[in-house]
Design a protein around this motif. Structure first.
Motif, PDB file in Angstrom:
ATOM      1  N   THR A 124       0.956  -1.293  -0.068  1.00 18.21           N
ATOM      2  CA  THR A 124       0.074   0.006   0.008  1.00 18.21           C
ATOM      3  C   THR A 124       0.974   1.324   0.079  1.00 18.21           C
ATOM      4  O   THR A 124       0.678   2.172  -0.859  1.00 18.21           O
ATOM      5  CB  THR A 124      -0.839   0.050   1.181  1.00 18.21           C
ATOM      6  N   ARG A 136       0.230   0.493  -4.245  1.00 18.46           N
ATOM      7  CA  ARG A 136      -0.605  -0.424  -4.695  1.00 18.46           C
ATOM      8  C   ARG A 136      -1.479  -0.929  -3.544  1.00 18.46           C
ATOM      9  O   ARG A 136      -1.262  -1.970  -2.793  1.00 18.46           O
ATOM     10  CB  ARG A 136       0.333  -1.826  -5.027  1.00 18.46           C
ATOM     11  N   ALA A 185      -1.027  -7.408  -6.453  1.00 19.81           N
ATOM     12  CA  ALA A 185      -0.386  -6.309  -6.245  1.00 19.81           C
ATOM     13  C   ALA A 185       1.074  -6.458  -5.923  1.00 19.81           C
ATOM     14  O   ALA A 185       1.999  -5.834  -6.490  1.00 19.81           O
ATOM     15  CB  ALA A 185      -1.011  -5.749  -4.764  1.00 19.81           C
ATOM     16  N   SER A 190       2.458  -6.631  -9.520  1.00 19.25           N
ATOM     17  CA  SER A 190       2.469  -5.546 -10.046  1.00 19.25           C
ATOM     18  C   SER A 190       4.013  -4.786  -9.486  1.00 19.25           C
ATOM     19  O   SER A 190       4.751  -4.154 -10.114  1.00 19.25           O
ATOM     20  CB  SER A 190       1.467  -4.747  -9.644  1.00 19.25           C
ATOM     21  N   TRP A 191       4.362  -5.056  -8.136  1.00 20.01           N
ATOM     22  CA  TRP A 191       5.375  -4.259  -7.786  1.00 20.01           C
ATOM     23  C   TRP A 191       6.464  -5.061  -8.087  1.00 20.01           C
ATOM     24  O   TRP A 191       7.777  -4.396  -8.354  1.00 20.01           O
ATOM     25  CB  TRP A 191       5.346  -4.638  -6.085  1.00 20.01           C
ATOM     26  N   SER A 194      -3.482   6.200  -9.231  1.00 18.56           N
ATOM     27  CA  SER A 194      -2.081   5.945  -8.623  1.00 18.56           C
ATOM     28  C   SER A 194      -1.767   6.707  -7.317  1.00 18.56           C
ATOM     29  O   SER A 194      -0.534   6.415  -6.836  1.00 18.56           O
ATOM     30  CB  SER A 194      -1.055   6.760  -9.703  1.00 18.56           C
TER      31      SER A 194
END
Length: 255
Positions: A62, A66, A81, A84-85, A136
């Protein structure tokens, strides 16, 4: 005799159940709940696991922009998430926390790594007087919007919001304090003079606070939260443009 046999059977079943619950999955990974406290206590950390270390992972993701619910359960949302990171960090994309992922994830707890706004990513002011942050925006910015939206259309009253964060009307510094408090960036209400020394000097990447002895307001994600102009706009949320002459410029550390 039957009673004794029944008791023995229950004991055996209980022991068998306990042994089964303690057995790790193939590969040595302990699934289910855990007493692990820190990110890195269990590696790999992956889908199907739960515990405080999973919640720390979710908090890290977070903070890295994300947003993930802090459930403590590693499900598909957390896995997406994390993937994605991993892609953005140029790590192996496998949706699980390996030993090599830890340094990058733990950097999330350094406030300086909050990602800057994506070029052109600006909040939207809605017809009902609330505002929506850009997709974003990191969680701390989303939290500020949630808090500010609660009071965006409430009336102005000098001194409002200073005796308590919960009030029916707010003045300029009470409004700014409420928004910052909702994001976890302020523990108590500040007046505009106090806000002249809040945080760090200069404009921020996400949040900028303008303060002098008479007035204060903030801009966040390209929009302004300001009691000045509220009577005409019907909301504290307004376009960012206005004169900032004579204001001290500050921002929350890392933002």
């Amino acid at each position: 005799m039957r009673r004794s046999l029944l008791i023995c059977a229950l004991v055996v079943l209980g022991l068998a159940g306990a042994a089964h619950a303690a057995t790790p999955s193939p590969g040595g990974v302990a699934y289910g709940s855990s007493t692990a406290s820190h990110l890195g206590d269990r590696v790999p950390l992956q889908r199907g696991m739960s515990g405080h270390d999973v919640k720390v992972l979710q908090d890290a993701l977070t903070r890295l922009g994300r947003p993930v619910p802090l459930t403590g359960s590693f499900g598909p949302v957390t896995q997406r998430a994390l993937r994605s990171w991993e892609r953005s960090a140029k790590r192996r994309v496998n949706g699980r926390v390996d030993r090599g992922d830890l340094p990058g994830l733990l950097r999330a707890f350094d406030a300086a790594v909050i990602p800057p706004p994506v070029l052109g990513a600006t909040a939207t002011i809605n017809a009902d007087g609330t505002a929506t942050p850009p997709a974003s925006a990191p969680q701390v910015i989303a939290d500020l919007f949630v808090a500010a939206n609660r009071i965006a259309t409430l009336p102005y009253r000098y001194g409002g919001g200073h005796k308590s964060f919960d009030d029916t009307a707010y003045d300029c510094s009470g409004s700014v304090s409420f928004a910052l408090h909702g994001a976890g960036l302020l523990d108590y209400t500040m007046d505009s003079t106090m806000l002249e020394s809040y945080g760090d000097a200069g404009p921020g990447q996400w949040i900028t606070i303008y303060a002098n002895a008479d007035h204060t307001f903030l801009t966040v994600a390209g929009v302004r939260f300001d009691t000045s102009g509220q009577s005409a706009a019907g909301t504290r949320w307004q376009p960012a443009e206005r004169s900032t002459k004579g204001f001290v410029v500050r921002h929350p550390t890392g933002l």
